[in-house]
Write a protein that holds these residues in place. Sequence first.
Motif, short mmCIF file in Angstrom:
data_model
loop_
_atom_site.label_atom_id
_atom_site.label_comp_id
_atom_site.label_asym_id
_atom_site.label_seq_id
_atom_site.Cartn_x
_atom_site.Cartn_y
_atom_site.Cartn_z
N HIS A 48 4.07 -2.46 -8.92
CA HIS A 48 2.98 -1.51 -9.20
C HIS A 48 3.33 -0.58 -10.37
O HIS A 48 2.43 -0.06 -11.02
N GLN A 66 2.35 1.78 -3.43
CA GLN A 66 1.35 2.35 -4.32
C GLN A 66 1.23 3.86 -4.10
O GLN A 66 1.13 4.64 -5.05
N THR A 75 0.83 -1.20 0.00
CA THR A 75 0.00 0.00 0.00
C THR A 75 0.87 1.25 0.00
O THR A 75 0.59 2.22 -0.72
N LYS A 104 2.01 6.64 -6.89
CA LYS A 104 0.99 7.63 -7.27
C LYS A 104 1.53 9.05 -7.13
O LYS A 104 1.36 9.88 -8.03
#
Length: 113
Positions: A51, A8, A5, A12
């Motif tokens: 990712h 990610q 997480t 982002k």
Amino acid sequence: MHESTLAQWVLKTVLQHSLSEGASRVRVVRGWVAETESLSAESLSFHFAAHARGTSAEGARLQLDLIHVQARCHACLRTYAPEHHLLLCPGCGSTEGELLGRTGLAVTAIEVE
């Protein structure tokens, strides 16, 4: 928070920043992670790479330095290295202390094309 997480979130953030700067490719992402977070820099890098597949950051390296954070006991004023988030003074056993450095995870630089 789990490494996947967090990776990610880093991806982002990096993609948003690189797009706003008009970059076509992300090459290297540098930052740091505090040892108090109980996170693995290797695991974060692995998840970041996974990712990033299919994005402008595919193949980019995530380089995180591990920073050491000291704590100070409020009871005896001893400075010590805490274990994870546990502020247990090795001198007097008090749990009343404060971290003296940065905690968490941060991105400090992004190399782009």
